[in-house]
Motif scaffolding. Structure first.
Motif, PDB file in Angstrom:
ATOM      1  N   MET A  34       1.047  -1.188  -0.109  1.00  0.00           N
ATOM      2  CA  MET A  34      -0.058   0.020   0.053  1.00  0.00           C
ATOM      3  C   MET A  34       0.818   1.276  -0.073  1.00  0.00           C
ATOM      4  SD  MET A  34      -3.260  -1.102   0.789  1.00  0.00           S
ATOM      5  CE  MET A  34      -4.027  -2.570   1.439  1.00  0.00           C
ATOM      6  N   HIS A  57      -6.870   9.621   6.854  1.00  0.00           N
ATOM      7  CA  HIS A  57      -6.294   8.693   6.090  1.00  0.00           C
ATOM      8  C   HIS A  57      -4.869   8.572   6.643  1.00  0.00           C
ATOM      9  CE1 HIS A  57      -6.000   5.743   3.231  1.00  0.00           C
ATOM     10  NE2 HIS A  57      -5.001   6.304   2.436  1.00  0.00           N
ATOM     11  N   ARG A  98     -12.580  -4.405   0.220  1.00  0.00           N
ATOM     12  CA  ARG A  98     -11.750  -3.694   1.070  1.00  0.00           C
ATOM     13  C   ARG A  98     -10.582  -3.275   0.320  1.00  0.00           C
ATOM     14  NH1 ARG A  98     -10.758  -6.599   6.697  1.00  0.00           N
ATOM     15  NH2 ARG A  98     -10.248  -4.384   6.987  1.00  0.00           N
ATOM     16  N   HIS A  99      -9.982  -3.969  -0.232  1.00  0.00           N
ATOM     17  CA  HIS A  99      -8.605  -3.545  -0.933  1.00  0.00           C
ATOM     18  C   HIS A  99      -8.873  -2.511  -1.951  1.00  0.00           C
ATOM     19  CE1 HIS A  99      -4.438  -4.417  -2.068  1.00  0.00           C
ATOM     20  NE2 HIS A  99      -5.021  -4.317  -3.528  1.00  0.00           N
ATOM     21  N   ARG A 134      -9.393   0.690  -0.228  1.00  0.00           N
ATOM     22  CA  ARG A 134      -8.084   1.114   0.425  1.00  0.00           C
ATOM     23  C   ARG A 134      -7.108   1.787  -0.699  1.00  0.00           C
ATOM     24  NH1 ARG A 134      -4.280   0.486   4.643  1.00  0.00           N
ATOM     25  NH2 ARG A 134      -2.537   2.050   4.123  1.00  0.00           N
ATOM     26  N   ASP A 141      -5.757   5.561  -0.921  1.00  0.00           N
ATOM     27  CA  ASP A 141      -4.243   5.842  -1.195  1.00  0.00           C
ATOM     28  C   ASP A 141      -3.864   6.661  -2.448  1.00  0.00           C
ATOM     29  OD1 ASP A 141      -3.359   4.626   1.104  1.00  0.00           O
ATOM     30  OD2 ASP A 141      -2.979   2.588   0.489  1.00  0.00           O
ATOM     31  N   ASP A 181     -13.754   0.549   8.144  1.00  0.00           N
ATOM     32  CA  ASP A 181     -12.950   0.974   6.826  1.00  0.00           C
ATOM     33  C   ASP A 181     -13.439   2.036   6.580  1.00  0.00           C
ATOM     34  OD1 ASP A 181     -11.062  -1.058   7.202  1.00  0.00           O
ATOM     35  OD2 ASP A 181     -11.587  -2.058   5.359  1.00  0.00           O
TER      36      ASP A 181
END
Length: 471
Positions: free
Chosen positions: A1, A54, A354-355, A358, A362, A404
């Motif tokens: 990440m 974040h 979820r990935h 994120r 990011d 999240d």
RNA sequence: GGCGACGUAGCCAAGUGGUAAGGCAGAGGUCUGCAAAACCUCCAUCCCCAGUUCGAUUCUGGGCGUCGCCUCCA
């Protein structure tokens, strides 16, 4: 990440790494408390909140400093008119600012320094600039000598020629070496002292210029070099440009490695909301009009990416309100007993989402995209819940996903769980009527509650209720 | 005048060189005593023109339009 943020200094999305391992030092330009904040101001403050949240999600400890500007020309004018001191005049607006932040679930910064409480730091920095030849005194005022700072204009990409061409004629009033030199210290005017707006300094009694407070206070709380400095786009020039000039000339160090700027909020006509142009909307106005603060929050951070212009409209606020409701309803469904075992491959899908969520965050805090993934999944998950195919494993993943989302959006946590005894009684009465198949009586009670702002929903799991706008 | 951004369905909006996420609104349906919620189905070829390319909404150039900054400004 890998976290990437759009850096105004380079004009590109750059990989973010703080100077000090796992600790981010961030300074954001806060409110000038001469009036209530309008929701364009609030958009910027919520952008800081999203950024801060974040960074924490990414595993950093954050030291966030947000200034409160409690001295400037407008404040002086207003206090003078009101016949009071600037401290008295600004007090209610500073309080209103913190109330707004609380209503919008903004996580507090570590420090909220006020300009009037850091005059000595400013005087020290101005003295340094005078010693180094980056500043000069002219008729009791102190100006920064832009000619002494070759990098001037690099952030906003304005060159000296452009500045000169666009500069308004100010020479009639000031005795400056160059029209674009800006004030570090303004000589006290008659009446300033009486309203508490004049301080003694080696270069004469007066008050600080606008820009010096951020340079002095960021140094005081965060040191010479920040990891991130953020603000609204309209601050890029001249404010941030001037901060860079002052700080870097005085400290001989880079002021900030990353500069982040959030776009404007436009009013219904599509033009930038601004106090001076008149016609601005405050949080209080929107709440009075029946909008849920959380809908306003989600609208401001997720209706558009932070670097896109966002237009305020009833329709968009309503849409955000529906999104909040869907997230809250879904979170509530997850608390109910789950099916004995999972059907399908929902748990895997949730992990994928979820990935993706994120990754979107990011990528320069792309919350609109992240939420797109989430809502897509919400539909699949609701369908699975409808058909009783959500077992423990999937439910656990889903709860993690909602956590999240709440780490940024912070809207789905159930609120307002207590019901007045009277309302509970009415719900029980209606249930009794329904059992007796007296639907006329049952509907009467439901309508009555609806008029009072409570909507009932009959589901397999029992009666659910929620607050809605009164009709 | 200088610098810059944007133009995607009724509205908001994400996005990619290979035939367009998501939300709201709307239509039809499943479920329900009725409703609501939830779910299912339907609803766009991405401002215009030219070019590059096997192929562009995505790249380049031009045009039109909207907006921002050029010392009040989040």
């Amino acid at each position: 990440m890998t976290l990437r943020l759009h850096n105004s200094l380079t004009g590109t999305k750059d990989v973010f790494e703080p100077l000090e391992d796992s600790h981010v030092r961030m300074y954001t330009c806060g409110p000038t408390v001469w009036n209530f904040a309008h929701i364009g101001n609030l958009r910027a403050f919520l952008f800081y909140d999203l950024l801060r949240r974040h960074l924490q999600v990414a595993g950093y400890r954050v030291t966030h400093v947000m200034n409160i500007t409690d001295i400037d020309d407008r404040i002086l004018d207003q206090a003078m008119h009101a016949g009071t001191t600037i401290a008295e005049y600004t007090k209610p607006y500073a309080e209103a600012f913190f109330e707004d932040m609380k209503m919008l679930r903004v996580r507090p910064a570590e420090h909220y320094p006020r300009a009037t409480e850091h005059i000595q730091e400013m005087i020290r920095m101005i003295s340094t600039l005078l010693e180094r030849g980056n500043a000069y005194v002219a008729d009791g005022d102190v100006y920064f000598r832009i000619a002494s700072f070759p990098h001037y204009g690099e952030l906003s990409h304005l060159d000296r020629e452009g500045l000169r061409a666009g500069a308004r004629v100010a020479a009639d009033k000031y005795d400056k070496e160059s029209v674009s030199d800006f004030a570090l210290w303004k000589k006290a005017q008659p009446g300033d002292e009486k309203i508490g707006a004049a301080w003694d300094a080696p270069f004469g009694k007066g008050r600080p210029g606008w820009h010096i407070e951020c340079s002095a206070m960021s140094k005081r709380y965060l040191g010479d070099t920040l990891d991130i400095h953020a603000g609204g786009v309209d601050l890029m020039f001249p404010h941030h440009e001037n901060e860079i000039a002052q700080s870097e000339a005085a400290n001989q160090r880079q002021l900030s490695r990353f500069w982040l700027h959030s776009e404007h909020l436009a009013d219904a006509t599509g033009e930038k909301m601004s106090k001076s142009a008149g016609g601005f909307t405050t949080l209080r106005d929107l709440i009075a009009a029946g909008h849920d603060p959380l809908a306003i929050r989600l609208f401001l951070i997720a209706n558009a990416h932070y670097r896109s212009r966002l237009r305020l409209s009833e329709e968009s606020l309503h849409a955000a309100g529906e999104q909040v409701r869907r997230l809250q309803d879904f979170a509530r469904r997850l608390k109910l007993p789950v099916a004995p075992k999972d059907g399908g491959r929902l748990a895997e899908r949730v992990a994928e989402v979820r990935h993706a969520y994120r990754e979107a965050l990011d990528d320069d805090l792309n919350l609109p995209q992240g939420l797109g993934h989430v809502f897509e999944l919400l539909r699949e998950a609701n369908a699975a819940l409808d058909s009783g195919e959500v077992g423990e494993a999937a439910a656990r993943e889903l709860l993690l996903l909602m956590a999240d989302v709440d780490a940024h959006a912070d809207v789905s946590a159930a609120q307002d769980t207590t019901l007045a005894a009277e309302v509970e009684q009415l719900i029980a009465q209606r249930e009794a009527a329904r059992k007796a198949r007296d639907f006329a009586a049952a509907d009467r009670i439901r309508d009555e509650l609806r008029d009072r702002g409570i909507a009932l929903e009959d589901s397999k799991e029992g009666v659910r209720w929620r607050r809605v706008a009164k009709v």
